[in-house]
Design a protein around this motif. Structure first.
Motif, PDB file in Angstrom:
ATOM      1  N   LEU A 174      76.932  33.785  46.455  1.00 25.68           N
ATOM      2  CA  LEU A 174      78.033  32.830  46.504  1.00 25.68           C
ATOM      3  C   LEU A 174      78.468  32.429  45.097  1.00 25.68           C
ATOM      4  O   LEU A 174      79.662  32.293  44.825  1.00 25.68           O
ATOM      5  CB  LEU A 174      77.629  31.598  47.309  1.00 25.68           C
ATOM      6  CG  LEU A 174      77.633  31.772  48.825  1.00 25.68           C
ATOM      7  CD1 LEU A 174      76.936  30.603  49.500  1.00 25.68           C
ATOM      8  CD2 LEU A 174      79.047  31.909  49.361  1.00 25.68           C
ATOM      9  N   MET A 175      77.512  32.244  44.204  1.00 26.23           N
ATOM     10  CA  MET A 175      77.856  31.934  42.812  1.00 26.23           C
ATOM     11  C   MET A 175      78.638  33.077  42.177  1.00 26.23           C
ATOM     12  O   MET A 175      79.583  32.854  41.417  1.00 26.23           O
ATOM     13  CB  MET A 175      76.590  31.634  42.005  1.00 26.23           C
ATOM     14  CG  MET A 175      75.896  30.327  42.367  1.00 26.23           C
ATOM     15  SD  MET A 175      74.379  30.073  41.391  1.00 26.23           S
ATOM     16  CE  MET A 175      75.064  29.874  39.740  1.00 26.23           C
ATOM     17  N   MET A 176      78.258  34.292  42.491  1.00 26.96           N
ATOM     18  CA  MET A 176      78.999  35.449  41.978  1.00 26.96           C
ATOM     19  C   MET A 176      80.447  35.414  42.472  1.00 26.96           C
ATOM     20  O   MET A 176      81.388  35.632  41.698  1.00 26.96           O
ATOM     21  CB  MET A 176      78.329  36.746  42.438  1.00 26.96           C
ATOM     22  CG  MET A 176      76.981  37.036  41.808  1.00 26.96           C
ATOM     23  SD  MET A 176      76.232  38.521  42.573  1.00 26.96           S
ATOM     24  CE  MET A 176      74.729  38.695  41.607  1.00 26.96           C
ATOM     25  N   GLU A 177      80.609  35.150  43.753  1.00 31.70           N
ATOM     26  CA  GLU A 177      81.959  35.125  44.325  1.00 31.70           C
ATOM     27  C   GLU A 177      82.824  34.042  43.691  1.00 31.70           C
ATOM     28  O   GLU A 177      84.037  34.191  43.575  1.00 31.70           O
ATOM     29  CB  GLU A 177      81.876  34.894  45.836  1.00 31.70           C
ATOM     30  CG  GLU A 177      81.367  36.095  46.602  1.00 31.70           C
ATOM     31  CD  GLU A 177      81.566  35.924  48.090  1.00 31.70           C
ATOM     32  OE1 GLU A 177      81.429  34.782  48.576  1.00 31.70           O
ATOM     33  OE2 GLU A 177      81.847  36.919  48.767  1.00 31.70           O
ATOM     34  N   GLN A 178      82.180  32.941  43.306  1.00 33.20           N
ATOM     35  CA  GLN A 178      82.920  31.817  42.744  1.00 33.20           C
ATOM     36  C   GLN A 178      83.164  31.973  41.248  1.00 33.20           C
ATOM     37  O   GLN A 178      83.863  31.156  40.637  1.00 33.20           O
ATOM     38  CB  GLN A 178      82.151  30.521  43.021  1.00 33.20           C
ATOM     39  CG  GLN A 178      82.082  30.183  44.498  1.00 33.20           C
ATOM     40  CD  GLN A 178      80.994  29.178  44.820  1.00 33.20           C
ATOM     41  OE1 GLN A 178      80.504  28.469  43.937  1.00 33.20           O
ATOM     42  NE2 GLN A 178      80.600  29.101  46.071  1.00 33.20           N
ATOM     43  N   ILE A 232      73.168  37.444  34.419  1.00 29.43           N
ATOM     44  CA  ILE A 232      72.108  37.498  35.435  1.00 29.43           C
ATOM     45  C   ILE A 232      71.041  36.453  35.124  1.00 29.43           C
ATOM     46  O   ILE A 232      70.444  35.874  36.034  1.00 29.43           O
ATOM     47  CB  ILE A 232      71.504  38.912  35.505  1.00 29.43           C
ATOM     48  CG1 ILE A 232      72.605  39.947  35.805  1.00 29.43           C
ATOM     49  CG2 ILE A 232      70.419  38.969  36.576  1.00 29.43           C
ATOM     50  CD1 ILE A 232      73.371  39.695  37.081  1.00 29.43           C
ATOM     51  N   ASN A 233      70.812  36.178  33.847  1.00 29.18           N
ATOM     52  CA  ASN A 233      69.842  35.141  33.471  1.00 29.18           C
ATOM     53  C   ASN A 233      70.258  33.772  34.013  1.00 29.18           C
ATOM     54  O   ASN A 233      69.422  33.008  34.519  1.00 29.18           O
ATOM     55  CB  ASN A 233      69.694  35.080  31.950  1.00 29.18           C
ATOM     56  CG  ASN A 233      68.942  36.265  31.384  1.00 29.18           C
ATOM     57  OD1 ASN A 233      68.114  36.868  32.075  1.00 29.18           O
ATOM     58  ND2 ASN A 233      69.217  36.617  30.141  1.00 29.18           N
ATOM     59  N   VAL A 234      71.549  33.462  33.889  1.00 26.76           N
ATOM     60  CA  VAL A 234      72.053  32.179  34.396  1.00 26.76           C
ATOM     61  C   VAL A 234      71.918  32.108  35.908  1.00 26.76           C
ATOM     62  O   VAL A 234      71.502  31.092  36.475  1.00 26.76           O
ATOM     63  CB  VAL A 234      73.516  31.966  33.959  1.00 26.76           C
ATOM     64  CG1 VAL A 234      74.138  30.784  34.703  1.00 26.76           C
ATOM     65  CG2 VAL A 234      73.589  31.741  32.454  1.00 26.76           C
ATOM     66  N   LEU A 235      72.258  33.183  36.586  1.00 30.03           N
ATOM     67  CA  LEU A 235      72.144  33.223  38.046  1.00 30.03           C
ATOM     68  C   LEU A 235      70.696  33.059  38.487  1.00 30.03           C
ATOM     69  O   LEU A 235      70.404  32.335  39.450  1.00 30.03           O
ATOM     70  CB  LEU A 235      72.705  34.548  38.579  1.00 30.03           C
ATOM     71  CG  LEU A 235      74.214  34.757  38.405  1.00 30.03           C
ATOM     72  CD1 LEU A 235      74.582  36.203  38.720  1.00 30.03           C
ATOM     73  CD2 LEU A 235      74.997  33.808  39.292  1.00 30.03           C
ATOM     74  N   SER A 282      63.123  33.972  37.103  1.00 29.37           N
ATOM     75  CA  SER A 282      63.460  34.699  35.881  1.00 29.37           C
ATOM     76  C   SER A 282      64.366  35.862  36.258  1.00 29.37           C
ATOM     77  O   SER A 282      64.502  36.212  37.447  1.00 29.37           O
ATOM     78  CB  SER A 282      62.190  35.241  35.218  1.00 29.37           C
ATOM     79  OG  SER A 282      61.609  36.264  36.020  1.00 29.37           O
ATOM     80  N   ARG A 283      64.973  36.475  35.276  1.00 25.63           N
ATOM     81  CA  ARG A 283      65.840  37.627  35.550  1.00 25.63           C
ATOM     82  C   ARG A 283      65.068  38.729  36.259  1.00 25.63           C
ATOM     83  O   ARG A 283      65.545  39.290  37.257  1.00 25.63           O
ATOM     84  CB  ARG A 283      66.439  38.157  34.246  1.00 25.63           C
ATOM     85  CG  ARG A 283      67.278  39.416  34.468  1.00 25.63           C
ATOM     86  CD  ARG A 283      67.895  39.941  33.202  1.00 25.63           C
ATOM     87  NE  ARG A 283      68.693  41.135  33.481  1.00 25.63           N
ATOM     88  CZ  ARG A 283      69.895  41.370  33.010  1.00 25.63           C
ATOM     89  NH1 ARG A 283      70.470  40.484  32.214  1.00 25.63           N
ATOM     90  NH2 ARG A 283      70.539  42.478  33.313  1.00 25.63           N
TER      91      ARG A 283
END
Length: 331
Positions: A234-238, A246-249, A256-257
């Protein structure tokens, strides 16, 4: 005399909620919210208003038409807001101009100035934002309306991964069945756990979801129940244009990544980077099919810094160039 005094004291302690219904409001969200309040007082199928009371407010006495065509009669004018514990704004169709009138917007501003908690249900959050009442609060909206909210109110914080949010004197809810979950939380807070449990049981709901529950959507047809994966997707879509690392996600879901990558491979047999790329390119394919926006603008809109990189990625996924796709999407 004693019985009357006790009755008056109890009535004064009741949870009092006001509803403001937008033109073309969503009937299900309103009915689930108000029925949760009603059933909190249920006893032997004789629902009353022992523990909660509610009113439907309107600046006019006209029937209010829902999006499905059923009309609801207001029960009160725009009375003094301090008599309510909450004022709930139930929205509906976004393409309806002026969902509430200026008098109602001013009433909401008055209620806010008097520290009355305001809750936006479904697109009721758009009405609160339009009134300038969400600037210091994070707003929760349905994934369906996330991009609309960002376009209309780019300066406001918004998320579409949770079913509802209570943020100090504001609340926001994705709508649908989540209205019952938000109402259950309020019932539990003000009346008690037994009242909440009773309401949920009568509504045939096993258990109210908390504000941490993820909105029930499977993007890209991903069949996975792991809430960490669903939250990351969902964060990716937004964040299609401003691509997150990817680290932030991973950090957003407490991993961790490397842990996130292992989780994705174990659960859905692909990597976070591959999923993110597919999300961005699906957005690009939609723009190619439905707009005449130049390729460079589409590339920038999905997080690519130049057309050549975008074109290579598009061809690797769809097997044709972006220009060919625009001419014949079924290629």
């Amino acid at each position: 005399m004693r019985g009357e005094a006790e009755k008056a004291a109890h009535m004064a302690e009741r949870l009092n909620v006001a509803f403001i219904l937008a033109r073309s409001f969503t009937l299900s969200a309103f009915s689930l919210f108000v029925d949760t309040l009603r059933l909190a007082s249920d006893e032997a199928d004789r629902s009353g208003r022992r523990f909660a009371d509610w009113q439907v407010l309107s600046s006019r006495g006209n029937l209010i038409r829902s999006s499905c065509g059923i009309r609801v009669a207001p029960t009160s004018g725009l009375v003094e807001p301090t008599q309510f514990d909450y004022i709930v704004v139930v929205g509906g169709l976004l393409d309806r101009e002026d969902p509430v009138d200026d008098e109602t917007l001013n009433y909401l501003r008055l209620a806010a100035s008097r520290k009355i908690p305001l809750l936006g249900v479904c697109t009721g959050t758009f009405i609160l934002a339009e009134a300038g009442l969400m600037s210091e609060h994070e707003t929760c909206v349905s994934w369906l309306h996330y991009h609309d909210f960002r376009e209309r109110f780019p300066a406001l914080a918004v998320r579409a991964d949770r079913i509802y949010r209570l943020d100090r004197l504001r609340g926001s809810c994705a709508g649908g069945s989540a209205a019952a979950d938000m109402a259950a939380h309020i019932v539990r807070r003000h009346i008690g756990p037994s009242a909440e449990r009773n309401a949920m049981e009568v509504l045939q709901i096993d258990q109210a979801r908390t504000r941490f529950a993820v909105q029930p959507r499977r993007p890209l047809s991903i069949e996975c129940e792991d809430p960490r994966i669903r939250t990351v997707v969902l964060m990716m879509e937004q964040n299609v244009e401003d691509v997150l690392s990817i680290n932030v996600l991973a950090s957003a879901v407490g991993l961790s990544r490397r842990q996130l990558e292992r989780l994705f491979v174990a659960e859905i047999q692909t990597t976070p980077s591959a999923v993110y790329r597919r999300i961005r390119l699906e957005r690009a394919s939609h723009l190619l099919t439905n707009t005449k926006v130049p390729l460079i603008e589409i590339a920038l809109a999905v997080g690519y810094v130049n057309v050549s990189h975008f074109s290579r990625s598009f061809r690797s996924v769809y097997g044709c160039s972006a220009t060919e796709w625009r001419l014949n999407p079924s290629t």
